[in-house]
Every structure is written in structure tokens, then in C-alpha cells.
Design a protein around this motif. Structure first.
Motif, PDB file in Angstrom:
ATOM      1  N   THR A 149     -11.566  13.158  49.585  1.00 19.10           N
ATOM      2  CA  THR A 149     -12.117  15.316  49.392  1.00 19.10           C
ATOM      3  C   THR A 149     -13.178  15.346  49.129  1.00 19.10           C
ATOM      4  O   THR A 149     -14.071  14.111  49.221  1.00 19.10           O
ATOM      5  CB  THR A 149     -10.950  15.662  48.677  1.00 19.10           C
ATOM      6  N   GLU A 177      -6.450  27.101  53.896  1.00 16.85           N
ATOM      7  CA  GLU A 177      -5.453  26.679  53.452  1.00 16.85           C
ATOM      8  C   GLU A 177      -4.982  25.681  54.511  1.00 16.85           C
ATOM      9  O   GLU A 177      -4.650  26.011  55.780  1.00 16.85           O
ATOM     10  CB  GLU A 177      -4.535  27.573  52.930  1.00 16.85           C
ATOM     11  N   ASN A 178      -4.765  24.089  53.632  1.00 18.50           N
ATOM     12  CA  ASN A 178      -4.549  23.330  54.326  1.00 18.50           C
ATOM     13  C   ASN A 178      -4.858  22.655  55.269  1.00 18.50           C
ATOM     14  O   ASN A 178      -4.794  22.146  56.711  1.00 18.50           O
ATOM     15  CB  ASN A 178      -3.254  23.222  54.435  1.00 18.50           C
ATOM     16  N   GLU A 237      -8.825  19.310  48.694  1.00 17.42           N
ATOM     17  CA  GLU A 237      -7.875  18.709  47.285  1.00 17.42           C
ATOM     18  C   GLU A 237      -6.699  18.255  47.155  1.00 17.42           C
ATOM     19  O   GLU A 237      -5.884  17.700  46.169  1.00 17.42           O
ATOM     20  CB  GLU A 237      -8.639  19.858  46.581  1.00 17.42           C
ATOM     21  N   ASP A 238      -5.889  20.070  46.991  1.00 18.63           N
ATOM     22  CA  ASP A 238      -4.585  19.885  46.667  1.00 18.63           C
ATOM     23  C   ASP A 238      -3.870  18.773  47.122  1.00 18.63           C
ATOM     24  O   ASP A 238      -3.107  18.721  46.410  1.00 18.63           O
ATOM     25  CB  ASP A 238      -4.129  21.110  46.099  1.00 18.63           C
ATOM     26  N   SER A 241      -4.130  13.934  46.638  1.00 20.70           N
ATOM     27  CA  SER A 241      -2.555  12.765  46.442  1.00 20.70           C
ATOM     28  C   SER A 241      -1.230  13.600  46.518  1.00 20.70           C
ATOM     29  O   SER A 241      -0.650  11.637  46.310  1.00 20.70           O
ATOM     30  CB  SER A 241      -2.529  13.906  44.610  1.00 20.70           C
ATOM     31  N   HIS A 242      -0.763  14.327  46.977  1.00 19.02           N
ATOM     32  CA  HIS A 242       0.178  14.186  47.538  1.00 19.02           C
ATOM     33  C   HIS A 242       0.550  13.103  49.108  1.00 19.02           C
ATOM     34  O   HIS A 242       1.457  12.206  49.291  1.00 19.02           O
ATOM     35  CB  HIS A 242       0.427  15.737  48.378  1.00 19.02           C
TER      36      HIS A 242
END
Length: 344
Positions: A149, A177-178, A237-238, A241-242
Motif C-alpha cells: 500500500t 473505492e477498491n 489500505e482497507d 489485511s484481508h
């Protein structure tokens, strides 16, 4: 007579450190636990102790191995201290009831990483941060790609770069987004499209952030294996981790019955592991504490910062062969260490 025996068996004496030399002398002289031999052992012990204290001098050599305190260095200096109740001055010469040594409190390992004795404790001079994932490998329909990221890249304090890159970069995903970003076309004549990162199918776009691109190039050229800009994908960023959690390796193992040596029935277990090829980033801080010698005389001499750096560099190959952490006998924990230059 005993001196002649020692001279004739010099090749059998282990001069690695005080205790090994002492024990090898006892063995060559075939000393027992009789009252007479105990007196001889005591004389040898006191003579060696005096010699190590008074007749070992600093050598004019740039090698960290010849640091003056290393004359007391032993394998347990890097392990658990078996004699923490001893005073610092006696620590190099003492053993516990089982004959095990502890932290000597004098060598470059003890001075570098710290020790604690009855009369003094020393924090050490070397500090390691936690390792953070810098680039994480993910299987895609276009081969293996390494995700990261913008925030992670910004956190790398690379010499010559500010801690914060362009705040107006398009890849901050505030309005996208995404959306992922790449720095080179994944296929000919395509500046945008879709790519799967594991089970996620995400849109991507060619990024024009030259400052971020330049910093990533500077990082990947220092890696032990070749990566190109085409291998790097910037993800939101969000989602990072997924994606990482979804692409960990899962290994299934079975417990071994210590009595039979065979697999234990009903003892199947699984463990998650970071995949091979993951690139981590962390910092090592070395504090120059030479001034502490004037405050506490028993700490003299303290190693130079350059000696500690050389010692760390010379130990890097052990991470590649022996590994660190748990389950190293199963292939875990192997690391290749590369040094980056920091801002400070």
C-alpha cells in the motif's frame, strides 16, 4: 611435572574462553575430586583468573571478534542466564550446580544485547523493531504479484526520501473505492482492467505517481532477488489485511507420540504461515553509550557502534541457514537480511 604435561598436550587445550580452557586443563591433567586434586584445581582456577584479568590486552585490529571483553565469550551469552545471582566481576568464572555457564557480562553479545547480574543490570545497545510486511506475494492470473500500500511505502524511512510522499496522489483511493494501481502495463496497450488477487477480482489502473514509483524502484533494487515494477501492485489500505489473511499458507500436521515414535491418533492440527517470498521491513537502532563508561566503571569497555554493526552483518547468514522462531526443523523461520540506509 604438570606444566610439562600441559606443554606436551597443548593441542588438547580449548582456548575458546575461560571455562573451556579451565575444564580442558583439568581433563589433560586427569584431576579428580580428591582433596589433593581440589587444591590443584583451585590453584589453576586462581592462576587463570589472574591471567585473564591482567594479561589480555586490546589488539590493534578492526575485527569485532577481537573486542577485549570477548575473552569471556561463551555460547550461553546468547541464551538463558544460568547464573544471574552472581556479581559481574565473578560472572565469567562461575558455573551453576550443573556446571552450566551464564551471561559473562563482558563480551560484545552481553554489552550489545544487555544482561542482568546481582550488582548491576545493563539495558544493551541494540534494539530491534517488529517486522512489518512490505511486499506480500499473491497468486494471480498473470503470475505471482507482490502487493503493498502507499502507506506502507511511505513508512519506509529510506535515505534521501521524505517520510510523506505526495498527498495528492491518485492512488489514495478516496474517490476510487477498491481500485488497485500498477506502475507498468500488465498487458500490451492496457492502462486499466481487472486482476484477481487470490479470490478477489479487483479493478486496476496505471499509476502516474513518479515519486512513489521512484521510491519503490529504490527499494526493490536492494532486494536479494529480482523484482520489477510490473510485479508490484498497490492495493487499498482497507483491503490489504484481508488479502494477506486470505492468502496465508495452511499446513496440516500430525502430532508424534513420544513413546511409540509414530503418529498420534486424533492429534491432527493445522498452522498458518506467511508464504515464502514475503518481504518484511523493520529497523535496528544502535545507541552509542560510550559516556556510560564514565558513570559506571564496571561497564568498561563498551563496544564501538561500528563493531556492533560488523557483528550483526557477520551473523546474517545464520538467519538463512538456522532460521529463527519456532518449527525451524520444518523449514520455517529462514530469512535473508538486506540493509537499507535510513534518514537518521
Amino acid at each position: 611435572e604438570k606444566k610439562n604435561i600441559l606443554r606436551g598436550n597443548k593441542n588438547k587445550l580449548n582456548t575458546s574462553n575461560f571455562n573451556l580452557l579451565k575444564e580442558s586443563i583439568y581433563k589433560v591433567l586427569d584431576l579428580s575430586n580428591s582433596d589433593e586434586d581440589k587444591k590443584i584445581k583451585k590453584n589453576i582456577y586462581e592462576s587463570l583468573k589472574k591471567f585473564f584479568k591482567e594479561n589480555i590486552f586490546d589488539l590493534d585490529n578492526s575485527s569485532w571478534k577481537l573486542f577485549r571483553g570477548n575473552r569471556f565469550l561463551q555460547i550461553t551469552c546468547a541464551g538463558q542466564d544460568n547464573i544471574p545471582q552472581e556479581n559481574l566481576t565473578d560472572a565469567p568464572y562461575k558455573t551453576d550446580k550443573d556446571g552450566k555457564t551464564g551471561h559473562c557480562g563482558h563480551c560484545i553479545v552481553c554489552k550489545g544485547f544487555g544482561f542482568s547480574k546481582k550488582d548491576i543490570s545493563w539495558q544493551g545497545m541494540i534494539f530491534f523493531s517488529d517486522l512489518q510486511i512490505l511486499f506480500f506475494p499473491v497468486f494471480t492470473m498473470r503470475g505471482t504479484k507482490w502487493i503493498t500500500t502507499q502507506g506502507i511505502i511511505e513508512s519506509v524511512e529510506l535515505k534521501g526520501y521524505q517520510n510523506s510522499l505526495s498527498e495528492n496522489s491518485e492512488n489514495n483511493n478516496q474517490n476510487n473505492e477498491n481500485l488497485c494501481f500498477v506502475f507498468e502495463k500488465l498487458s500490451e496497450n492496457e492502462t486499466e482492467g481487472h486482476i484477481n488477487l487470490g479470490w478477489l477480482y479487483l479493478p486496476y489502473k496505471l499509476d502516474d505517481n513518479e515519486e512513489l514509483k521512484k521510491k519503490i524502484l529504490e527499494i526493490i533494487k536492494k532486494l536479494p532477488y529480482k523484482l520489477t515494477l510490473q510485479d508490484i501492485i498497490i492495493v487499498p489500505e482497507d483491503l490489504f489485511s484481508h488479502i494477506v489473511n486470505s492468502n496465508l499458507e495452511t499446513r496440516t500436521s500430525v502430532s508424534i507420540d513420544p513413546i511409540t515414535g509414530a503418529s498420534k491418533e486424533g492429534a491432527l492440527f493445522t498452522s498458518e504461515a506467511i508464504p515464502r517470498g514475503t518481504i518484511f521491513y523493520g529497523t535496528i537502532r544502535i545507541f552509542d553509550k560510550k559516556e556510560f563508561e564514565d558513570i559506571e566503571n564496571s561497564l568498561k569497555p563498551l563496544p564501538e557502534v561500528n563493531d556492533l554493526i560488523k557483528a550483526l552483518n557477520d551473523s546474517k547468514h545464520f538467519y538463512e541457514t538456522l532460521g529463527i522462531g519456532g518449527m525451524t526443523t520444518r523449514g520455517f523461520g529462514r530469512l535473508v537480511i538486506n540493509e537499507l540506509k535510513f534518514n537518521s
